[in-house]
Design a protein around this motif. Sequence first.
Motif, PDB file in Angstrom:
ATOM      1  N   PRO A  46      -8.068  14.612  -2.388  1.00 12.13           N
ATOM      2  CA  PRO A  46      -7.773  13.265  -1.905  1.00 12.13           C
ATOM      3  C   PRO A  46      -6.881  12.530  -2.922  1.00 12.13           C
ATOM      4  N   LYS A  47      -5.941  11.764  -2.442  1.00 11.30           N
ATOM      5  CA  LYS A  47      -4.982  11.095  -3.322  1.00 11.30           C
ATOM      6  C   LYS A  47      -5.658  10.227  -4.376  1.00 11.30           C
ATOM      7  N   ARG A  48      -6.670   9.466  -3.965  1.00 10.95           N
ATOM      8  CA  ARG A  48      -7.312   8.545  -4.911  1.00 10.95           C
ATOM      9  C   ARG A  48      -8.060   9.294  -6.016  1.00 10.95           C
ATOM     10  N   LEU A  49      -8.667  10.415  -5.679  1.00  9.86           N
ATOM     11  CA  LEU A  49      -9.343  11.218  -6.689  1.00  9.86           C
ATOM     12  C   LEU A  49      -8.318  11.846  -7.626  1.00  9.86           C
ATOM     13  N   TRP A  50      -7.246  12.395  -7.061  1.00 10.50           N
ATOM     14  CA  TRP A  50      -6.163  12.975  -7.866  1.00 10.50           C
ATOM     15  C   TRP A  50      -5.649  11.947  -8.882  1.00 10.50           C
ATOM     16  N   GLN A  51      -5.419  10.742  -8.432  1.00 15.93           N
ATOM     17  CA  GLN A  51      -4.876   9.705  -9.312  1.00 15.93           C
ATOM     18  C   GLN A  51      -5.831   9.389 -10.459  1.00 15.93           C
ATOM     19  N   LYS A  52      -7.117   9.330 -10.171  1.00 10.12           N
ATOM     20  CA  LYS A  52      -8.107   9.052 -11.214  1.00 10.12           C
ATOM     21  C   LYS A  52      -8.136  10.170 -12.259  1.00 10.12           C
ATOM     22  N   LEU A  53      -8.033  11.413 -11.806  1.00  9.42           N
ATOM     23  CA  LEU A  53      -8.058  12.546 -12.737  1.00  9.42           C
ATOM     24  C   LEU A  53      -6.779  12.607 -13.558  1.00  9.42           C
ATOM     25  N   VAL A  54      -5.665  12.225 -12.951  1.00  7.59           N
ATOM     26  CA  VAL A  54      -4.381  12.177 -13.671  1.00  7.59           C
ATOM     27  C   VAL A  54      -4.444  11.129 -14.782  1.00  7.59           C
ATOM     28  N   LEU A  55      -4.916   9.944 -14.459  1.00  6.03           N
ATOM     29  CA  LEU A  55      -4.996   8.863 -15.440  1.00  6.03           C
ATOM     30  C   LEU A  55      -5.993   9.179 -16.559  1.00  6.03           C
ATOM     31  N   ALA A  56      -6.976  10.033 -16.251  1.00  6.61           N
ATOM     32  CA  ALA A  56      -7.954  10.444 -17.267  1.00  6.61           C
ATOM     33  C   ALA A  56      -7.391  11.529 -18.184  1.00  6.61           C
ATOM     34  N   SER A  57      -6.156  11.955 -17.892  1.00 11.47           N
ATOM     35  CA  SER A  57      -5.513  13.028 -18.669  1.00 11.47           C
ATOM     36  C   SER A  57      -4.404  12.490 -19.574  1.00 11.47           C
ATOM     37  N   GLN A  58      -4.581  11.269 -20.025  1.00 11.09           N
ATOM     38  CA  GLN A  58      -3.642  10.613 -20.947  1.00 11.09           C
ATOM     39  C   GLN A  58      -2.229  10.496 -20.368  1.00 11.09           C
ATOM     40  N   MET A  59      -2.150  10.148 -19.096  1.00 11.20           N
ATOM     41  CA  MET A  59      -0.861   9.886 -18.457  1.00 11.20           C
ATOM     42  C   MET A  59      -0.840   8.449 -17.969  1.00 11.20           C
ATOM     43  N   THR A  60       0.362   7.934 -17.693  1.00 14.47           N
ATOM     44  CA  THR A  60       0.495   6.607 -17.096  1.00 14.47           C
ATOM     45  C   THR A  60       0.841   6.776 -15.629  1.00 14.47           C
ATOM     46  N   ASP A  61       0.914   5.672 -14.903  1.00 10.42           N
ATOM     47  CA  ASP A  61       1.262   5.763 -13.484  1.00 10.42           C
ATOM     48  C   ASP A  61       2.753   6.000 -13.271  1.00 10.42           C
ATOM     49  N   GLU A  62       3.513   6.169 -14.369  1.00  9.75           N
ATOM     50  CA  GLU A  62       4.945   6.449 -14.261  1.00  9.75           C
ATOM     51  C   GLU A  62       5.322   7.819 -14.831  1.00  9.75           C
ATOM     52  N   THR A  63       4.346   8.545 -15.358  1.00 12.92           N
ATOM     53  CA  THR A  63       4.640   9.847 -15.966  1.00 12.92           C
ATOM     54  C   THR A  63       5.180  10.832 -14.938  1.00 12.92           C
ATOM     55  N   ARG A  64       6.311  11.448 -15.271  1.00 13.98           N
ATOM     56  CA  ARG A  64       6.911  12.455 -14.385  1.00 13.98           C
ATOM     57  C   ARG A  64       6.453  13.851 -14.808  1.00 13.98           C
TER      58      ARG A  64
END
Length: 404
Positions: free
Chosen positions: A294-312
């Motif tokens: 799910p997109k919302r879960l993916w986003q939470k796991l991404v942000l928990a991996s020391q990334m920002t919402d703009e990381t490519r």
Amino acid sequence: MKTYDIIIVGGGAAGFFAAINVAEQNPELKVAILERGKTGLQKVKISGGGRCNVTHAEFVPSELVMNYPRGEKELLGPFHQFMTGDTIQWFEDRGVALKIEEDGRMFPTTDSSQTIIDCFLQEAQKHNVEILYNHALKSITHLEANWVLETSQADFSADKLMMATGSNPKIWKLLEDLGHTISQPVPSLFTFDIKDERIAAIPGVVALDVAISVVDSNLWSEGPLLITHVGMSAPSILKLSAFGAIELAKRGYDFEIQVNFIKQSFDDCLEQLKNLKLDLAKKIVLKSAQFDLPKRLWQKLVLASQMTDETRWADLNKLQIEQLASQLTKAVFHVTGKSTFKEEFVTAGGISLKEVNFKTFESRVHENLYFAGEILNIDAVTGGFNFQNAWSSAYIAAKNMSQS
């Protein structure tokens, strides 16, 4: 003192099912149900969200028993006597058709538990089963060939006695006084309370197929996972709570779980992420969910991996890729408590299984004393399995009690 041939204590699913089958198989017997409440069948009423999850579409005994953390070995024989197919036939013979849902759960086609309740009440009346409400049991005495029961309303005597009161500490104490051993009851089906930034703002999100293990144990499960406003639920969690009931109680419901959201190894996931870094170089990681998450879960796991919402993807360094792989395949969450699953409270615990003859469900301690349902140290995962135990044990006990 009123006398009956058979008294069944407990006006729930197992009690009614046993009483009806006794009276049907031997109409000469005088049968009564003693129920402590104003009405019976309350657990039937709330089961399955008010639809009544009658049983589960599993028709192989050796497979069915795998859903019982306690009772797996003991129920194999009984399920060869009275099984899922027999349950379906029993209800259909009495005008109640059942349907199978995608996950295997079976409900009346009316989608109403009242259909099952009405069936039981009609059958009880048809076969002259007396139902005595507001009769809370106070004492049990075994006098020679008779059972004497003292209730809040009156005293009764019976040749044969069945206990079908479910998880009732007061009744367990009475049976303990009669010489039975009680396995200490603990909650079995429950959800996990978890406070964690990764799931705090996404209640309602479902990961369709995850693998979960309890850290520092052999406990594990798999299946759908639901993020709730207090933590985690759904079959993967409920199965873990059932099979881990005793161990998790010992830990005071304070433990860690490891969740593999994609059911892949860390190394395989890492390799895929490295390929995605090349294939999706110009895209933003946060906005390109992978692994069917799910997109919302993916986003939470991404942000928990020391990334920002703009990381490519192209900008990911080795540490970020490894951390994302870790979040996807071995995310650790701290469980701080439990919550009851809906209103379907189930416990592990009850009459010791060593003290029951599973060919008849008669006590090995006292002759003419029978048990059915969750009063025994038997419980199951969610999905209609606890009811199947009730039907099978009640039917077999009734078959034996009805023999004069």
